[in-house]
Design an enzyme around this catalytic site. Structure first.
Site, PDB file in Angstrom:
ATOM      1  N   HIS A  65       0.837  -1.197   0.000  1.00  0.00           N
ATOM      2  CA  HIS A  65       0.000   0.000   0.000  1.00  0.00           C
ATOM      3  C   HIS A  65       0.867   1.240   0.000  1.00  0.00           C
ATOM      4  O   HIS A  65       2.034   1.189   0.387  1.00  0.00           O
ATOM      5  CB  HIS A  65      -0.941   0.020   1.212  1.00  0.00           C
ATOM      6  CG  HIS A  65      -0.232  -0.003   2.523  1.00  0.00           C
ATOM      7  ND1 HIS A  65       0.265  -1.166   3.085  1.00  0.00           N
ATOM      8  CD2 HIS A  65       0.094   0.983   3.406  1.00  0.00           C
ATOM      9  CE1 HIS A  65       0.831  -0.900   4.234  1.00  0.00           C
ATOM     10  NE2 HIS A  65       0.753   0.413   4.459  1.00  0.00           N
ATOM     11  N   CYS A 228       1.619   4.162  11.569  1.00  0.00           N
ATOM     12  CA  CYS A 228       2.578   3.656  10.595  1.00  0.00           C
ATOM     13  C   CYS A 228       2.875   4.762   9.591  1.00  0.00           C
ATOM     14  O   CYS A 228       2.188   5.794   9.579  1.00  0.00           O
ATOM     15  CB  CYS A 228       2.051   2.406   9.893  1.00  0.00           C
ATOM     16  SG  CYS A 228       0.568   2.666   8.892  1.00  0.00           S
TER      17      CYS A 228
END
Length: 713
Positions: A65, A228
Site C-alpha cells: 500500500h 505507521c
C-alpha cells in the site's frame, strides 16, 4: 464517488511469482479503470513504501500500500494466489494480497473505509470467506460488506455471549471517522472505566454476587497508540490486534489510532487512569508527553500486529516492577523506531549522523546566504567591519552589509553545536541534546571544528545511553531526564572533549585544512570527481549530505581549498535535476506524462541547487538515471576543481553566481555535466524503447502503452 473495489479489481487466480509482479498485476487493473494515472510512478511509490517495512502479515496476508500522487481516488485491488507470494511475513508466503492505493490528499470517508478493512483482516472468518469466494463479484461484495462473511447469518445476529464485534464492518461504507478507540470493543472498554460494564457476563455476575462479597479487583487498564508511515493499514490492524488481545487477557485496553483519517486524542481521564502504555508505531507519537510517568512498551507497529499478547504481558510486568518512564526515556530514540527489524550498527550510525546534518542545514542556509549577500553588497573586506551594535549608519550600504555578515556569522556559529546536539538526539532522544550542544561548543573552543562536532555528538549520545541503562531508585526517576542525566553527561563529555579527544581532533582538522589549502593539479581534480560522485549517487540522501556537510564545514574557516570544495559540491548537485529537465525537453516521448511535468519543475530546482528534484526520475528508473547522474556529477566536479572555481555561499545555485570565483568557467562545468547526464539518460532510455518489443514483459508492455498514449489524454 466510485466504489472502493469492484469485480474488475479482483483476481482470484493471481499467477504472479513475486511481490513486485503481484503489485504490477493488480496495479494494471487500477490503471485500466483510470484510478492510477501513471503505472510506473505508482509502482515506484509502492516499492518505496515496501522498502520501509515488509507488508506481509501472519496468516497469509500481504497488504502492499502507499499514498501516491498518481492515484485519483482511494482504491483497493484484491488478488488470491494458489502458490503464495513472499511479502516478508514470518509465517511464510501470502495467498491473500490487497493492494491499497490512496491519493496524496485522500478524503476521510474513503480512508476510513480502508481502515475498517484493515481491522477486518484480523478476523479469521473474514479471511476464510475470501479464500472460499467463488467469483470476483462475490469477493468484491464481501470486501465491501455487501455479503455476509462465510454465508453464515448467525454471524450477523446479536449473541448474548459475545460482543457485537463486527457491527461497523456490516456496513463499511459508512463513515468511520478518526476515532480514538478502535471500534465498539474499545468504546465498550472506555465505558467500563466510568462504571458502565459492557463486557461479556459482567452484569449477571454482579446480580448474583452476595451483598457482603468483596468487590472484584479492578481490571488492569492499558492505553495504546498505533501509527505507521502511511497511516492506512498497519495502524488499524495493530489497533484491532491489541484490542482483541486485551479482551482475551481480561484487561481494559483503549487505542488511539494516529492514522490517515486523522486522530482523536484519548480522553485525559482515560490516560490518567491507565496502568500502562503501549506504543506500536513507526512514526513519532504525537503529544507523547501525555503518557509520562507510566510503564511503557515502545515497539514498531508490526509488533502490535504480530505479537499483541506479548506486549500486554510485557507492560504488565513493567507495572509490577514499578518500571515507569518519561517521554524522554520511553523506548528508543526517534531515529531508531524501525530498528526492530535488526538494523546493524552501520545503519543506525548513518541515521544518527543524518539527523545531525538535517538539523544543521537550515542554519547553513540562513547563515551562509546572509554572509553571501553581505559580500555581494560590501565586498570581501566586510568581515573586518566593527560591530554594528557600536557603529551603524542607516544610510550607508556598508553598514547594512556588515549587519548581514555579522548576523550570518552568528548563525554559522551554531553549525557545530547543532550538529553535535542533534546527533546525540538521534541516539538518545532529548536527554542527548544538552551534552551534545556542550560538546559541540567545546569543539569550537579547542579548534576541533566540524570533525570535533561529529565526535562530540557520538560521545554525548553514547554517554547518555550508558547512564540510562543504570537502574535507579524510583524516587530519582522523575529528576533523571532534567537534572541527573544532563549533569553527568555534560561533565563526562566536557572532560573527554577538553582533555582527551579535542586536541588530537584539532590537529587532524588543521592537517585537513592545510591539505585543502594546498590542493592543486591532479589531486584537486580527483577530489572533485569523488565529491561529484557522492553528490549524485543518492540525490539528496546520506552520501550527498556527507559531501555537503564536508564542504560546509570548510566554510567555517575558509581558505582557497575549502572554497574550491564548496564550489565543486554545489556545481555537481545542480546537475541531476537540470539534466532531467533537458532530457524531458529534447526527448519527451521517452518519459511519462508525469515525468514531463516534473521536468518542468526540475529547471528551477536544479538552478536552485536542489538535487532532490531528480528523485522522481531515479525512483521510476534507477538503473538508467542514477549512473547517468553520477557520470555528469563527476565531470562537473572535476572541471570545477580544474578551473579553480571558488564559492563562499553554501547554497543558492545560479542565484549566487556573483559570489563565485571564475563564474563563466563554473557555468561551463555545470553545463558540461548536465549535457553528459542528459545524453546518457536519453541514450539508455532509447535503447530500452528499442528493445521493448523483444522483451514482451510487463514493463515493456506498460512502456509501449505510455509511448502510444495521445498527448493531453
Amino acid at each position: 464517488m466510485s466504489e472502493l473495489i469492484t469485480a474488475e479489481l479482483v483476481d482470484l487466480d493471481l499467477s504472479a511469482g513475486s511481490k513486485e509482479a503481484a503489485a504490477r498485476s493488480l496495479a494494471e487493473r487500477m490503471a485500466g479503470l483510470g484510478r492510477v494515472t501513471d503505472l510506473e510512478g505508482f509502482l515506484a511509490d509502492v516499492a518505496a513504501r515496501e522498502a520501509q517495512m515488509p507488508t506481509g502479515l501472519d496468516g497469509g496476508i500481504g497488504i502492499p500500500h502507499c499514498r501516491s500522487a498518481h492515484v485519483t481516488e482511494p482504491t483497493l485491488a484484491f488478488g488470491r494466489s494458489a502458490a503464495g507470494i513472499d511479502f516478508g511475513a514470518a509465517d511464510g508466503p501470502a495467498d491473500l494480497i490487497f493492494l491499497i492505493a490512496a491519493p496524496a490528499g485522500g478524503d476521510a470517508d474513503h480512508l476510513s473505509i480502508l481502515s475498517t478493512l484493515a481491522r477486518r483482516l484480523m478476523d479469521e472468518a473474514f479471511t476464510g470467506a475470501l479464500r472460499a469466494a467463488g467469483d470476483p463479484a462475490a469477493a468484491a461484495a464481501l470486501i465491501r460488506g455487501d455479503a455476509p462473511e462465510g454465508g453464515s447469518e448467525a454471524k450477523d445476529e446479536p449473541d448474548a455471549g459475545t460482543e457485537a464485534k463486527d457491527e461497523p464492518e456490516a456496513a463499511p461504507g459508512a463513515k468511520a471517522g478518526p476515532k480514538a478507540q478502535t471500534g465498539p470493543e474499545a468504546q465498550t472498554e472506555s465505558k467500563a472505566q466510568t462504571g458502565s460494564k459492557a463486557q461479556t457476563g459482567s452484569e449477571p455476575e454482579a446480580e448474583s454476587a452476595p451483598a457482603d462479597a468483596p468487590a472484584p479487583a479492578a481490571p488492569f487498564k492499558i492505553v495504546a497508540v498505533t501509527s505507521c508511515p502511511t497511516g492506512i493499514a498497519h495502524t488499524y490492524m495493530a489497533a484491532e490486534a491489541l484490542a482483541k488481545a486485551g479482551r482475551e487477557a481480561g484487561v481494559e485496553l483503549v487505542v488511539e489510532t494516529q492514522g490517515s483519517a486523522g486522530f482523536e486524542r484519548l480522553d485525559p481521564e482515560v490516560v490518567a487512569a491507565a496502568d500502562g502504555v503501549i506504543f506500536a508505531h513507526d512514526v513519532e507519537v504525537r503529544d507523547k508527553a501525555r503518557f509520562a510517568g507510566k510503564p511503557t512498551v515502545d515497539v514498531g507497529v508490526k509488533a502490535g500486529v504480530n505479537r499483541p499478547a506479548e506486549l500486554i504481558a510485557e507492560v504488565r510486568e513493567k507495572a509490577a516492577r514499578g518500571d515507569v518512564s518519561t517521554p524522554a526515556t520511553a523506548g528508543p530514540a526517534p531515529m531508531d523506531r524501525d530498528g526492530e527489524a535488526g538494523d546493524g550498527f552501520g545503519t543506525r550510525l548513518r541515521k544518527w549522523l543524518m539527523t545531525g546534518v538535517s538539523y544543521m542545514v537550515p542554519f547553513v542556509a540562513a547563515g551562509g546566504l546572509l554572509i553571501a549577500l553581505a559580500f555581494a553588497i560590501g565586498g570581501y573586506g566586510i568581515n573586518k567591519a566593527p560591530s554594528v551594535a557600536e557603529h551603524f549608519v542607516w544610510t550607508e550600504s556598508a553598514s547594512w552589509a556588515a549587519l548581514l555578515f555579522q548576523v550570518g556569522s552568528v548563525a554559522f556559529g551554531f553549525l557545530v553545536p547543532v550538529l553535535a546536539g542533534f546527533i546525540a538526539y538521534g541516539m538518545a532522544d532529548r536527554p542527548g541534546l544538552v551534552p551534545g550542544f556542550v560538546g559541540g561548543a567545546i569543539s569550537l573552543t579547542v579548534n576541533a571544528g566540524f570533525l570535533g562536532g561529529l565526535i562530540a555528538g557520538l560521545i554525548a549520545g553514547a554517554v547518555v545511553m550508558a547512564v540510562q541503562r543504570v537502574r535507579v531508585p524510583p524516587a530519582l526517576r522523575g529528576i533523571m531526564p532534567v537534572v541527573v542525566i544532563p549533569l553527568i553527561s555534560s561533565a563526562v563529555v566536557g572532560f573527554l572533549m577538553f582533555l582527551v579527544v579535542g586536541k588530537p581532533v584539532a590537529a587532524l582538522q588543521k592537517a585537513l585544512t592545510d591539505w585543502l589549502s594546498g590542493l592543486s593539479g591532479a589531486n584537486a581534480v580527483i577530489l572533485g570527481v569523488i565529491l561529484g560522485l557522492m553528490m549524485t549517487f543518492d540525490l539528496g540522501g546520506p552520501l550527498n549530505k556527507v559531501a555537503y556537510a564536508f564542504a560546509v564545514g570548510g566554510l567555517a574557516n575558509p581558505n582557497d581549498g575549502s572554497l574550491k570544495v564548496m564550489a565543486a559540491v554545489m556545481a555537481a548537485g545542480m546537475v541531476p535535476p537540470l539534466a532531467m529537465a533537458v532530457a524531458t525537453t529534447v526527448r519527451g516521448r521517452l518519459f511519462t506524462r508525469t515525468e514531463r511535468e516534473n521536468g518542468k519543475a526540475a529547471w528551477v530546482l536544479g538552478a536552485s541547487f536542489i538535487t532532490e528534484g531528480a528523485i522522481p526520475f531515479a525512483a521510476a528508473d534507477p538503473l538508467r538515471v542514477i549512473p547517468s547522474a553520477m557520470a555528469g556529477g563527476a565531470v562537473t566536479g572535476a572541471l570545477s576543481m580544474a578551473f579553480g572555481c571558488t564559492l563562499r555561499a553554501p547554497h543558492g545555485g545560479v542565484f549566487v553566481v556573483p559570489l563565485i570565483g571564475q563564474p563563466l568557467l563554473y557555468l561551463v562545468a555545470v553545463l558540461a555535466g548536465t549535457a553528459v547526464t542528459a545524453a546518457l539518460v536519453v541514450l539508455l532510455k532509447g535503447l530500452r524503447k528499442t528493445d521493448a518489443p523483444a522483451g514482451a514483459g510487463p514493463e515493456a508492455t506498460a512502456t509501449a502503452a505510455i509511448e502510444a498514449e495521445p498527448a493531453g489524454v
